[in-house]
Each structure stands twice: as structure tokens, then as C-alpha cells.
Design a protein around this motif. Structure first.
Motif, PDB file in Angstrom:
ATOM      1  N   VAL A  62       0.876  -1.169   0.000  1.00  0.00           N
ATOM      2  CA  VAL A  62       0.000   0.000   0.000  1.00  0.00           C
ATOM      3  C   VAL A  62       0.909   1.213   0.000  1.00  0.00           C
ATOM      4  CG1 VAL A  62      -1.665   1.328   1.354  1.00  0.00           C
ATOM      5  CG2 VAL A  62      -1.827  -1.139   1.298  1.00  0.00           C
ATOM      6  N   GLU A  63       0.593   2.189  -0.827  1.00  0.00           N
ATOM      7  CA  GLU A  63       1.345   3.440  -0.857  1.00  0.00           C
ATOM      8  C   GLU A  63       0.355   4.578  -0.647  1.00  0.00           C
ATOM      9  OE1 GLU A  63       5.179   5.395  -2.031  1.00  0.00           O
ATOM     10  OE2 GLU A  63       4.732   3.442  -2.878  1.00  0.00           O
ATOM     11  N   SER A  77       4.888   3.999   2.443  1.00  0.00           N
ATOM     12  CA  SER A  77       4.396   2.721   1.928  1.00  0.00           C
ATOM     13  C   SER A  77       4.616   1.628   2.961  1.00  0.00           C
ATOM     14  CB  SER A  77       5.092   2.363   0.616  1.00  0.00           C
ATOM     15  OG  SER A  77       6.459   2.168   0.812  1.00  0.00           O
ATOM     16  N   ARG A  78       3.885   0.543   2.760  1.00  0.00           N
ATOM     17  CA  ARG A  78       3.960  -0.586   3.681  1.00  0.00           C
ATOM     18  C   ARG A  78       3.565  -1.849   2.935  1.00  0.00           C
ATOM     19  NH1 ARG A  78       4.255  -1.434   8.987  1.00  0.00           N
ATOM     20  NH2 ARG A  78       3.264  -3.292   9.795  1.00  0.00           N
ATOM     21  N   ILE A  98      -3.118   0.283   5.920  1.00  0.00           N
ATOM     22  CA  ILE A  98      -3.462   1.711   5.872  1.00  0.00           C
ATOM     23  C   ILE A  98      -3.470   2.297   7.283  1.00  0.00           C
ATOM     24  CG2 ILE A  98      -5.349   3.327   5.383  1.00  0.00           C
ATOM     25  CD1 ILE A  98      -6.037   1.444   2.973  1.00  0.00           C
ATOM     26  N   ARG A  99      -4.036   1.570   8.232  1.00  0.00           N
ATOM     27  CA  ARG A  99      -4.070   2.056   9.620  1.00  0.00           C
ATOM     28  C   ARG A  99      -2.673   2.193  10.202  1.00  0.00           C
ATOM     29  NH1 ARG A  99      -9.264  -1.508  11.593  1.00  0.00           N
ATOM     30  NH2 ARG A  99     -10.833  -0.037  10.846  1.00  0.00           N
ATOM     31  N   ARG A 100      -1.763   1.349   9.788  1.00  0.00           N
ATOM     32  CA  ARG A 100      -0.383   1.454  10.285  1.00  0.00           C
ATOM     33  C   ARG A 100       0.358   2.629   9.650  1.00  0.00           C
ATOM     34  NH1 ARG A 100      -1.664  -3.766  10.993  1.00  0.00           N
ATOM     35  NH2 ARG A 100      -0.930  -4.774  12.886  1.00  0.00           N
ATOM     36  N   LEU A 101      -0.067   3.054   8.475  1.00  0.00           N
ATOM     37  CA  LEU A 101       0.573   4.188   7.809  1.00  0.00           C
ATOM     38  C   LEU A 101      -0.006   5.532   8.256  1.00  0.00           C
ATOM     39  CD1 LEU A 101       0.827   2.836   4.153  1.00  0.00           C
ATOM     40  CD2 LEU A 101       2.712   3.213   5.755  1.00  0.00           C
TER      41      LEU A 101
END
Length: 191
Positions: A62-63, A77-78, A98-101
């Protein structure tokens, strides 16, 4: 070609040279993604002072890229993992990533008011994940198809986000040399 790591540039330069191709362009993935999104009808009509979150997913990562108008402010990103054991909710792996980013954005832009979240990939427009992402950021989700207008593109909608970098790279490469940043040799003047 698009690269996420500088350690592979020389290897790819040699591969392209051996294939008789010229290695003439290099840019970061978020720059290519922004170019693809700005070329779409979704972002080519935005207020230059409004904030938008570009969310691009493929099968592996995810970016999130924060835009002000059509200018890239930051990108994080992750990788997308499986559902984590002991997770407090049954969120999808994409939503967990997304929640971690999200804290990365919140720390640098604490009072950010997003106009929209512009997405490519991960599901059909209007699905459950879209609603969860909209709720997570408090802004409507808009979709763009990086492959819109490509004839014969038989790629499922949930996999099209993986082509955002390639489409944006083609758009960047099509710009006149004077309008591009030469990331291969930035101090060298264009000829």
C-alpha cells in the motif's frame, strides 16, 4: 522502468543495454503514481490548495501519497501482510496496512483536512473497503482507473492499481526533457 531501490539501477542498466535498449529515465514510484492520478479525470480538476490522499495498492503493498493540488508533499508505503493474529478487529490486510501508515501522515500534518481519497486498486469502486477507508480518514473515496482508455486491457479492477506506476512512468517519459527531473544524473544538463 521504475525502481524502488537504488541498488538495482546498475543491474537493470546492464540488462537493458544487453537487450539493445537505452536506460534513459528514472523516478520515484510516488512521482509516477501522482502523474497517473493527475492525468485522470478525478484529479485534473482539483483546487490547487486542497489536500488529497492518493492510495495505490497492488498485490504486495500500500502506498499513501499526500497531495496539495497536484503537488506531492509526502509518501509512505507498507507491505500488505495477512490478517494478524490477535488483531482487535477483523479488518482486511489492506485496511490494517493503511491504519499502520496513518500515524506517519498525522505526525507531519496534525490538522489535515482531506478533500478526498483517490484510490487505484484493491476492490471494485463502492465496496465495503471503500466505505471503511472513507470512515478512517473522514473524506469521500474517489476512484481512478490507471488503465482507462487502454484498449484490450483485460485486467480485473482490483488488480489495476498495480499498473499505476507503469502508466505514470509512461506519462513522465512522454514529457519534454526540459520538464523532467533526471534522477539518473540530476546535475547533468539536458542536451
Amino acid at each position: 522502468m521504475l525502481f524502488r531501490s537504488n541498488d538495482v539501477i546498475e543491474v537493470h542498466r546492464r540488462i537493458l543495454t544487453a537487450a539493445g535498449l537505452k536506460f534513459c529515465g528514472l523516478w520515484p514510484a510516488p512521482l509516477a503514481q501522482v502523474q497517473a492520478a493527475v492525468a485522470s479525470p478525478v484529479l485534473n480538476r482539483v483546487d490547487p490548495d486542497s489536500y488529497h490522499l492518493l492510495l495505490v495498492t497492488d498485490q504486495d503493498s500500500v502506498e499513501l501519497t499526500l497531495l496539495r493540488g497536484d503537488h506531492c508533499l509526502m509518501s509512505v508505503s507498507r507491505p500488505i501482510g495477512g490478517k494478524h493474529a490477535g488483531a482487535a478487529d477483523a479488518a482486511s490486510p489492506v485496511l490494517q496496512a493503511i491504519r499502520r501508515l496513518k500515524p506517519s501522515l498525522s505526525m507531519q500534518y496534525p490538522n489535515l483536512q482531506l478533500q478526498s481519497i483517490v484510490c487505484a486498486g484493491f476492490e471494485e469502486p463502492g465496496g465495503q473497503l471503500s466505505a471503511e477507508v472513507a470512515g478512517e480518514f473522514g473524506a469521500p473515496v474517489e476512484w481512478f482507473d490507471p488503465m482507462a482508455g487502454v484498449e484490450g486491457a483485460d485486467v480485473p479492477a482490483d488488480q489495476r492499481g498495480g499498473f499505476t506506476d507503469a502508466v505514470g512512468s509512461l506519462l513522465l517519459a512522454a514529457k519534454p526533457a526540459g520538464q523532467r527531473i533526471d534522477f539518473l544524473s540530476p546535475k547533468k544538463a539536458d542536451r
